[in-house]
Design a protein around this motif. Structure first.
Motif, PDB file in Angstrom:
ATOM      1  N   LEU A   1       0.845  -1.252  -0.024  1.00 57.14           N
ATOM      2  CA  LEU A   1       0.204   0.268   0.561  1.00 57.14           C
ATOM      3  C   LEU A   1       0.683   1.543  -0.254  1.00 57.14           C
ATOM      4  CD1 LEU A   1      -2.930  -0.540   2.418  1.00 57.14           C
ATOM      5  CD2 LEU A   1      -2.302  -0.400   0.065  1.00 57.14           C
ATOM      6  N   ASP A   2       1.723   1.214   0.564  1.00 60.95           N
ATOM      7  CA  ASP A   2       2.972   2.423   1.052  1.00 60.95           C
ATOM      8  C   ASP A   2       3.156   3.237  -0.465  1.00 60.95           C
ATOM      9  OD1 ASP A   2       3.602   3.974   2.412  1.00 60.95           O
ATOM     10  OD2 ASP A   2       5.675   3.416   2.594  1.00 60.95           O
TER      11      ASP A   2
ATOM     12  N   ILE B   1       1.261   6.297   5.209  1.00 61.64           N
ATOM     13  CA  ILE B   1      -0.121   5.386   4.247  1.00 61.64           C
ATOM     14  C   ILE B   1      -1.282   6.608   4.745  1.00 61.64           C
ATOM     15  CG2 ILE B   1      -1.955   4.009   3.949  1.00 61.64           C
ATOM     16  CD1 ILE B   1       0.503   1.720   4.894  1.00 61.64           C
TER      17      ILE B   1
ATOM     18  N   LYS C   1      -1.115   9.227   3.425  1.00 59.83           N
ATOM     19  CA  LYS C   1      -1.654   9.333   1.539  1.00 59.83           C
ATOM     20  C   LYS C   1      -2.724   9.139   1.343  1.00 59.83           C
ATOM     21  CE  LYS C   1      -0.132   6.215  -2.119  1.00 59.83           C
ATOM     22  NZ  LYS C   1       1.501   4.586  -2.286  1.00 59.83           N
ATOM     23  N   TRP C   2      -3.672   8.291   2.546  1.00 62.19           N
ATOM     24  CA  TRP C   2      -5.008   8.375   2.043  1.00 62.19           C
ATOM     25  C   TRP C   2      -5.552   9.764   2.512  1.00 62.19           C
ATOM     26  CZ3 TRP C   2      -8.319   5.758   0.215  1.00 62.19           C
ATOM     27  CH2 TRP C   2      -9.570   5.238   1.002  1.00 62.19           C
TER      28      TRP C   2
END
Length: 266
Positions: free
Chosen positions: A115-116, A209, A212-213
């Motif tokens: 995900l990262d 994350i 980022k989200w």
């Protein structure tokens, strides 16, 4: 159905590959193509047909879930064959299913690293799936083992339990923006302890994350023409704490992106 007959022959005497919601899943390869055969008790064909129709309707709208190929019934059992979706379980539902804490945590870290490094399109796809599911009248089960993730970070919903035909309802964007925090929360609020040797590594990945989200949620909301004050209200309802961020960090992240009701991107 000939394809199901072949699949049933292949799984004789074999242990299932996955299990969930009373269904056993077997992976089979027939004529060079990969399939998933789901086997489960079924005493109500009409209800099951409704589930399959509802799922197909959501797929037509763009929901990322396995495509159904066919289904047969025999002696109170259903044999449902789908295209196999490649990917790994995002995280397990319990420690025993995966073989203990060591495997559980290292597997979860692997998912987080994917995900990262994932492109924003993977996150936008998850937001889109959450919206399709909700506006059709369903509440998403965010247990992490209901999601597969591929090496690019794309999510696929699996093991859907739908027993009503889709019925539209109004958007609730704060729910869509909470989908990833809710998936992650099962691990961070149940299994991860501060004295765990994995805590620091997981915390750093989750904080990365989480930021980022946030950026992707801002972009997603802008796609639907939300103004900055509305965005801020929605983002204040997102559970960024599940990314192991403290409230001061969350407040700074949100408010530093808004100035005089203008969005600052990048």
């Amino acid at each position: 159905m000939e394809l199901i007959d072949k699949a049933r022959e292949l799984i004789k005497g074999q242990k299932y590959d996955r299990e969930g919601n009373s269904r056993k899943c077997y992976f089979v390869n027939i004529d060079g193509r990969d399939y998933a055969l789901l086997v489960y008790p079924c005493d109500n064909k009409e209800e099951n047909t409704l589930r399959l129709q509802a799922t197909c309707d959501l797929v037509e709208q763009g929901l990322d879930t396995p495509h159904l190929i066919g289904i047969d019934y025999e002696d109170g059992m259903a044999y449902e064959i789908q295209e196999r979706v490649m990917g790994k379980t995002f995280a397990y539902r319990n420690l025993s299913r995966c073989g203990g804490e060591e495997i559980f945590m290292t597997d979860f870290i692997y998912s987080l690293k994917i995900l990262d490094n994932a492109d924003k399109s993977a996150f936008l796809g998850l937001l889109n799936d959450a919206r399709i599911f909700y506006i059709n009248g369903y509440d998403l089960d965010c247990h992490p083992d209901n999601f597969l993730i591929d090496k690019e970070g794309n999510f696929t919903l699996i093991d859907l339990d739908l027993y009503e035909m889709p019925k539209k309802r109004e958007d609730k964007f704060y729910l869509y923006c909470n989908v990833l925090p809710y998936i992650i929360s099962f691990v961070t609020s149940v299994f991860l302890k501060e004295d765990s040797k994995y805590y620091d590594e997981i915390r750093e990945l989750l904080r990365s994350i989480g930021h980022k989200w946030f950026e992707i949620c801002v972009e997603y909301l802008a796609m639907y023409d939300f103004e900055a004050p509305e965005m801020r209200q929605i983002l204040n309802r997102v559970s960024f704490n599940y990314f192991l961020m403290d409230q001061a960090e969350i407040d700074h992240m949100i408010y530093s992106h808004f100035s005089d009701d203008r969005i600052i991107l990048g």
